[in-house]
Design a protein around this motif. Structure first.
Motif, PDB file in Angstrom:
ATOM      1  N   ALA A  76       6.113 -20.832   3.230  1.00 55.37           N
ATOM      2  CA  ALA A  76       6.563 -19.446   3.392  1.00 55.37           C
ATOM      3  C   ALA A  76       5.944 -18.491   2.373  1.00 55.37           C
ATOM      4  O   ALA A  76       6.352 -17.331   2.288  1.00 55.37           O
ATOM      5  N   MET A  77       4.957 -18.955   1.608  1.00 54.15           N
ATOM      6  CA  MET A  77       4.383 -18.096   0.568  1.00 54.15           C
ATOM      7  C   MET A  77       3.715 -16.853   1.124  1.00 54.15           C
ATOM      8  O   MET A  77       3.692 -15.810   0.469  1.00 54.15           O
ATOM      9  N   ALA A  78       3.162 -16.919   2.325  1.00 57.87           N
ATOM     10  CA  ALA A  78       2.455 -15.775   2.900  1.00 57.87           C
ATOM     11  C   ALA A  78       3.402 -14.694   3.406  1.00 57.87           C
ATOM     12  O   ALA A  78       2.962 -13.606   3.753  1.00 57.87           O
ATOM     13  N   SER A  79       4.683 -14.968   3.423  1.00 55.93           N
ATOM     14  CA  SER A  79       5.654 -13.986   3.897  1.00 55.93           C
ATOM     15  C   SER A  79       5.662 -12.760   2.983  1.00 55.93           C
ATOM     16  O   SER A  79       5.670 -12.882   1.771  1.00 55.93           O
ATOM     17  N   PRO A  80       5.682 -11.559   3.570  1.00 53.56           N
ATOM     18  CA  PRO A  80       5.723 -10.345   2.741  1.00 53.56           C
ATOM     19  C   PRO A  80       7.015 -10.219   1.931  1.00 53.56           C
ATOM     20  O   PRO A  80       7.092  -9.437   0.993  1.00 53.56           O
ATOM     21  N   ASP A  81       8.033 -11.004   2.282  1.00 52.17           N
ATOM     22  CA  ASP A  81       9.289 -10.973   1.525  1.00 52.17           C
ATOM     23  C   ASP A  81       9.107 -11.455   0.093  1.00 52.17           C
ATOM     24  O   ASP A  81       9.920 -11.132  -0.776  1.00 52.17           O
ATOM     25  N   HIS A  82       8.062 -12.241  -0.154  1.00 52.28           N
ATOM     26  CA  HIS A  82       7.846 -12.796  -1.488  1.00 52.28           C
ATOM     27  C   HIS A  82       6.999 -11.884  -2.378  1.00 52.28           C
ATOM     28  O   HIS A  82       6.713 -12.238  -3.513  1.00 52.28           O
ATOM     29  N   CYS A  83       6.602 -10.748  -1.868  1.00 54.28           N
ATOM     30  CA  CYS A  83       5.909  -9.757  -2.691  1.00 54.28           C
ATOM     31  C   CYS A  83       6.990  -8.866  -3.306  1.00 54.28           C
ATOM     32  O   CYS A  83       7.706  -8.166  -2.596  1.00 54.28           O
ATOM     33  N   LEU A  84       7.136  -8.903  -4.603  1.00 53.03           N
ATOM     34  CA  LEU A  84       8.242  -8.246  -5.302  1.00 53.03           C
ATOM     35  C   LEU A  84       7.980  -6.742  -5.468  1.00 53.03           C
ATOM     36  O   LEU A  84       7.895  -6.228  -6.588  1.00 53.03           O
ATOM     37  N   THR A  85       7.892  -6.038  -4.348  1.00 49.15           N
ATOM     38  CA  THR A  85       7.586  -4.610  -4.392  1.00 49.15           C
ATOM     39  C   THR A  85       8.709  -3.787  -5.003  1.00 49.15           C
ATOM     40  O   THR A  85       8.479  -2.650  -5.404  1.00 49.15           O
ATOM     41  N   ASP A  86       9.909  -4.355  -5.105  1.00 52.18           N
ATOM     42  CA  ASP A  86      11.002  -3.604  -5.724  1.00 52.18           C
ATOM     43  C   ASP A  86      10.765  -3.397  -7.221  1.00 52.18           C
ATOM     44  O   ASP A  86      11.387  -2.532  -7.831  1.00 52.18           O
ATOM     45  N   MET A  87       9.845  -4.161  -7.834  1.00 48.26           N
ATOM     46  CA  MET A  87       9.494  -3.947  -9.243  1.00 48.26           C
ATOM     47  C   MET A  87       8.846  -2.585  -9.448  1.00 48.26           C
ATOM     48  O   MET A  87       8.905  -2.023 -10.527  1.00 48.26           O
ATOM     49  N   THR A  88       8.203  -2.069  -8.405  1.00 43.74           N
ATOM     50  CA  THR A  88       7.452  -0.825  -8.537  1.00 43.74           C
ATOM     51  C   THR A  88       8.192   0.385  -7.981  1.00 43.74           C
ATOM     52  O   THR A  88       7.637   1.478  -7.981  1.00 43.74           O
ATOM     53  N   LEU A  89       9.420   0.193  -7.517  1.00 42.24           N
ATOM     54  CA  LEU A  89      10.178   1.337  -7.011  1.00 42.24           C
ATOM     55  C   LEU A  89      10.451   2.320  -8.136  1.00 42.24           C
ATOM     56  O   LEU A  89      10.846   1.941  -9.232  1.00 42.24           O
ATOM     57  N   GLY A  90      10.243   3.595  -7.855  1.00 47.96           N
ATOM     58  CA  GLY A  90      10.475   4.631  -8.851  1.00 47.96           C
ATOM     59  C   GLY A  90       9.378   4.728  -9.902  1.00 47.96           C
ATOM     60  O   GLY A  90       9.549   5.416 -10.901  1.00 47.96           O
ATOM     61  N   THR A  91       8.259   4.038  -9.697  1.00 46.50           N
ATOM     62  CA  THR A  91       7.136   4.106 -10.637  1.00 46.50           C
ATOM     63  C   THR A  91       5.914   4.655  -9.901  1.00 46.50           C
ATOM     64  O   THR A  91       5.954   4.892  -8.692  1.00 46.50           O
ATOM     65  N   ILE A  92       4.838   4.812 -10.627  1.00 52.28           N
ATOM     66  CA  ILE A  92       3.596   5.303 -10.017  1.00 52.28           C
ATOM     67  C   ILE A  92       2.760   4.158  -9.450  1.00 52.28           C
ATOM     68  O   ILE A  92       1.693   4.391  -8.897  1.00 52.28           O
ATOM     69  N   TYR A  93       3.252   2.935  -9.546  1.00 48.81           N
ATOM     70  CA  TYR A  93       2.469   1.754  -9.170  1.00 48.81           C
ATOM     71  C   TYR A  93       2.775   1.314  -7.742  1.00 48.81           C
ATOM     72  O   TYR A  93       3.881   1.475  -7.253  1.00 48.81           O
ATOM     73  N   THR A  94       1.768   0.715  -7.112  1.00 43.34           N
ATOM     74  CA  THR A  94       1.906   0.109  -5.792  1.00 43.34           C
ATOM     75  C   THR A  94       1.439  -1.337  -5.897  1.00 43.34           C
ATOM     76  O   THR A  94       0.335  -1.604  -6.374  1.00 43.34           O
ATOM     77  N   LEU A  95       2.297  -2.251  -5.448  1.00 41.91           N
ATOM     78  CA  LEU A  95       1.995  -3.682  -5.519  1.00 41.91           C
ATOM     79  C   LEU A  95       1.591  -4.181  -4.146  1.00 41.91           C
ATOM     80  O   LEU A  95       2.286  -3.933  -3.159  1.00 41.91           O
ATOM     81  N   THR A  96       0.471  -4.885  -4.076  1.00 43.72           N
ATOM     82  CA  THR A  96      -0.022  -5.483  -2.838  1.00 43.72           C
ATOM     83  C   THR A  96      -0.265  -6.962  -3.082  1.00 43.72           C
ATOM     84  O   THR A  96      -0.932  -7.327  -4.054  1.00 43.72           O
TER      85      THR A  96
END
Length: 140
Positions: A76-96
């Motif tokens: 399940a590693m390829a699932s987008p759920d495992h990309c911790l995009t909530d770390m970048t909420l409210g910041t200028i950063y975008t995580l891919t």
């Protein structure tokens, strides 16, 4: 009677003011350059920290997660759920994130993590980490 001239002529004074002005302008330009580089250094270190946290999260994987907590199933590693995009909420950063399987082996994943942001001149900047993770880990 020979008259000895003392002091500076008007042309010499104007040339000295011109040189001082050019020097002052170059110092202002140097300060702007240093501020931009310092700003880039701060943002790139913060982005690298985010990318490393994502990589560490991918590292906590297992082939079988039965009974284990906070481990990612390798399948399940390829699932987008495992990309911790909530770390970048409210910041200028975008995580891919990309955790695609390699075509040669089903037991190896190619991991790409990119953190991007726009600098003060609206130029896109990014930090990119890349690795490969095996299905077999120390947690199994």
């Amino acid at each position: 009677m020979i008259c000895k001239q003392k002091g500076f002529s008007l042309i010499e004074v104007l040339i000295s003011f011109l040189l001082i002005g050019v020097g002052a302008l170059s110092l202002v330009k140097l300060q702007v350059f240093v501020e931009q580089k310092a700003d880039y250094a701060i943002h790139s270190v913060e982005a690298l920290n985010i990318a490393e946290r994502q990589m560490e999260y991918y590292r906590t994987r297992a082939d079988d997660v039965s009974g284990a907590t906070n481990l990612i199933a390798f399948s399940a590693m390829a699932s987008p759920d495992h990309c911790l995009t909530d770390m970048t909420l409210g910041t200028i950063y975008t995580l891919t994130c990309d955790a695609s399987a390699l075509s040669l082996s089903n037991s190896l994943r190619h991991i790409n993590v990119q953190v991007s942001w726009q600098d003060r001149l609206s130029v896109n900047q990014s930090v990119f980490l890349e690795t490969m993770i095996s299905k077999y880990s120390e947690f199994d």
